[in-house]
Design a protein around this motif. Structure first.
Motif, mmCIF file in Angstrom:
data_model
loop_
_atom_site.group_PDB
_atom_site.id
_atom_site.type_symbol
_atom_site.label_atom_id
_atom_site.label_comp_id
_atom_site.label_asym_id
_atom_site.label_seq_id
_atom_site.Cartn_x
_atom_site.Cartn_y
_atom_site.Cartn_z
ATOM 1 N N GLY A 14 56.313 34.487 38.896
ATOM 2 C CA GLY A 14 55.269 33.970 38.038
ATOM 3 C C GLY A 14 54.656 32.947 38.346
ATOM 4 N N VAL A 15 54.872 32.238 39.543
ATOM 5 C CA VAL A 15 54.315 31.083 40.129
ATOM 6 C C VAL A 15 53.697 31.421 41.526
ATOM 7 N N ALA A 16 54.179 32.606 42.234
ATOM 8 C CA ALA A 16 53.576 33.014 43.570
ATOM 9 C C ALA A 16 52.155 33.541 43.360
ATOM 10 N N ARG A 17 51.887 34.386 42.287
ATOM 11 C CA ARG A 17 50.502 34.960 42.052
ATOM 12 C C ARG A 17 49.664 34.050 41.575
ATOM 13 N N PRO A 18 50.017 33.067 40.697
ATOM 14 C CA PRO A 18 48.480 32.168 40.579
ATOM 15 C C PRO A 18 48.570 31.164 41.759
ATOM 16 N N ARG A 19 49.374 30.896 42.625
ATOM 17 C CA ARG A 19 49.017 30.078 43.700
ATOM 18 C C ARG A 19 48.225 30.989 44.626
ATOM 19 N N SER A 20 48.704 32.111 44.861
ATOM 20 C CA SER A 20 47.830 33.218 45.650
ATOM 21 C C SER A 20 46.417 33.481 45.362
ATOM 22 N N THR A 21 46.079 33.251 44.126
ATOM 23 C CA THR A 21 44.836 33.500 43.179
ATOM 24 C C THR A 21 44.012 32.137 43.792
ATOM 25 N N VAL A 22 44.600 30.948 43.708
ATOM 26 C CA VAL A 22 43.708 29.744 44.011
ATOM 27 C C VAL A 22 43.679 29.647 45.359
ATOM 28 N N ARG A 23 44.609 30.063 46.085
ATOM 29 C CA ARG A 23 44.066 30.184 47.634
ATOM 30 C C ARG A 23 42.861 31.121 47.949
ATOM 31 N N VAL A 24 42.754 32.108 47.233
ATOM 32 C CA VAL A 24 41.610 32.952 47.405
ATOM 33 C C VAL A 24 40.511 32.528 46.931
ATOM 34 N N ILE A 25 40.410 31.902 45.685
ATOM 35 C CA ILE A 25 39.378 31.245 45.164
ATOM 36 C C ILE A 25 38.874 29.998 46.216
ATOM 37 N N LEU A 26 39.752 29.377 46.607
ATOM 38 C CA LEU A 26 39.291 28.366 47.461
ATOM 39 C C LEU A 26 38.949 28.650 48.773
ATOM 40 N N ALA A 27 39.335 29.724 49.273
ATOM 41 C CA ALA A 27 38.600 30.139 50.671
ATOM 42 C C ALA A 27 37.195 30.718 50.426
ATOM 43 N N VAL A 28 37.322 31.492 49.263
ATOM 44 C CA VAL A 28 35.691 32.201 49.074
ATOM 45 C C VAL A 28 34.813 30.834 48.703
ATOM 46 N N LEU A 29 35.374 29.831 47.866
ATOM 47 C CA LEU A 29 34.393 28.716 47.505
ATOM 48 C C LEU A 29 33.981 28.026 48.910
ATOM 49 N N GLY A 30 34.937 27.692 49.712
ATOM 50 C CA GLY A 30 34.427 27.258 50.810
ATOM 51 C C GLY A 30 33.417 28.084 51.816
ATOM 52 N N LEU A 31 33.712 29.237 51.724
ATOM 53 C CA LEU A 31 32.746 30.117 52.715
ATOM 54 C C LEU A 31 31.400 30.146 51.858
ATOM 55 N N LEU A 32 31.449 29.949 50.605
ATOM 56 C CA LEU A 32 30.069 30.014 49.768
ATOM 57 C C LEU A 32 29.434 28.502 50.183
ATOM 58 N N LEU A 33 30.276 27.536 49.978
ATOM 59 C CA LEU A 33 29.657 26.140 50.298
ATOM 60 C C LEU A 33 29.008 25.835 51.583
ATOM 61 N N ILE A 34 29.588 26.562 52.645
ATOM 62 C CA ILE A 34 29.232 26.740 54.112
ATOM 63 C C ILE A 34 27.802 27.344 54.267
ATOM 64 N N VAL A 35 27.754 28.673 53.797
ATOM 65 C CA VAL A 35 26.543 29.293 53.671
ATOM 66 C C VAL A 35 25.401 28.613 52.654
ATOM 67 N N LEU A 36 25.867 28.094 51.657
ATOM 68 C CA LEU A 36 24.799 27.335 50.680
ATOM 69 C C LEU A 36 24.048 25.987 51.685
ATOM 70 N N PHE A 37 25.043 25.393 51.960
ATOM 71 C CA PHE A 37 24.767 24.071 52.697
ATOM 72 C C PHE A 37 23.651 24.460 54.220
ATOM 73 N N ALA A 38 24.294 25.444 54.823
ATOM 74 C CA ALA A 38 23.409 25.925 55.924
ATOM 75 C C ALA A 38 21.924 26.433 55.599
ATOM 76 N N GLY A 39 22.114 27.165 54.620
ATOM 77 C CA GLY A 39 20.804 27.904 54.092
ATOM 78 C C GLY A 39 19.845 26.573 53.380
ATOM 79 N N LEU A 40 20.349 25.582 52.961
ATOM 80 C CA LEU A 40 19.483 24.433 52.392
ATOM 81 C C LEU A 40 18.966 23.648 53.602
ATOM 82 N N GLY A 41 19.641 23.670 54.810
ATOM 83 C CA GLY A 41 19.273 22.807 55.743
ATOM 84 C C GLY A 41 18.254 23.631 56.623
#
Length: 276
Positions: A14-41
């Protein structure tokens, strides 16, 4: 009673699955921010090139030999600051003072209709005068009849033509910053061609105005305003913006790489050779 354990992670399921989901979300969010900021530049780099091209085009227009007034539609992109020549007779009775701040201080632009030989009226910004209650010296006055028709009865002022040069400007509708034009009260804060023409009862008026060059007024013109004070300035902060966006993209990429290497984003601790 002990809870169930995940056989792989060694943690309660019950603890491992939520933490794994958070990691995936953070990883995807980080990639999206990189693409967004580079695109704006990249977008700011494109805007920078567009702005540099615009400045070059305007500079070419300003310093080119004067040309005849356009007869068709005009636009900000293709015609503003075009160096033009024109000739006609000023209708000083219908001069409109427009509040302004110039390098000479606070005062007024004097916008005077010019009757051309074709019968078209061009509003001319003859120049700047200090704030000495010019609005009272130039009261609101409406033309009676067609004052600029060669085939009709000519206005008394229509005598010898005056030739001069200036820069074509695009109309400024509405008013100034937080201040609307008040035609009834003869209070003007922007050079709104259509509104000024309507307030003065002028017809067949060109959809632009002209900033007269310095020392272009006729010798007998009232007030002798100072011309040639057109400010040609373009904000160009696109390079700073581009650097900022690229820097943010690099910062997020660096943080993403560090967390991924440390195992924070994958859930696996980096093997550094240490023993528990």
């Amino acid at each position: 009673m002990m809870g169930r354990h995940d056989p792989v992670a060694g943690q309660p399921s019950g603890v491992a699955r939520p933490r794994s989901t958070v990691r995936v979300i953070l990883a995807v969010l980080g990639l999206l921010l990189i693409v967004l900021f580079a695109g704006l530049g990249t977008w700011q780099v494109q805007r920078l090139q567009w702005k540099l091209d615009l400045i070059e085009r305007v500079d070419t227009r300003v310093h080119a030999p004067p040309v005849a007034l356009p007869t068709g539609a005009v636009s900000k992109e293709t015609d503003e600051y075009r160096h033009v020549r024109l000739a006609g007779v000023f209708l000083h009775d219908y001069t409109t003072p427009v509040q302004a701040v110039s390098e000479l201080g606070a005062g007024y632009w004097l916008i005077t209709p010019l009757c051309t030989s074709s019968g078209t009226i061009v509003l001319v910004n003859r120049g700047f005068i200090p704030a000495a209650d010019a609005r009272n010296r130039y009261p609101a006055r409406e033309a009676s009849g067609h004052v600029c028709l060669p085939a009709g009865p000519l206005h008394p002022q229509l005598q010898a033509e005056h030739a001069f040069t200036g820069l074509l400007r695009i109309t400024e509708p509405g008013g100034g910053f937080l201040r609307e034009n008040d035609p009834v009260g003869n209070r003007w804060f922007s050079r709104d061609v259509a509104a000024i023409a309507a307030a003065r009862g002028l017809t067949n008026v060109a959809p632009y105005f002209v900033d007269a060059a310095r020392a272009q007024d006729p010798a007998d013109a009232p007030d002798r305003p100072v011309g040639g004070l057109t400010v040609i300035s373009f904000q160009n902060n696109h390079l700073v913006y581009a650097i900022t966006w690229y820097a943010l993209a690099l910062m997020v990429a660096g943080a993403w790489w560090y967390l991924a290497r440390a195992g924070t984003l994958t859930g696996r601790a980096r093997n550094d050779g240490s023993k528990a």
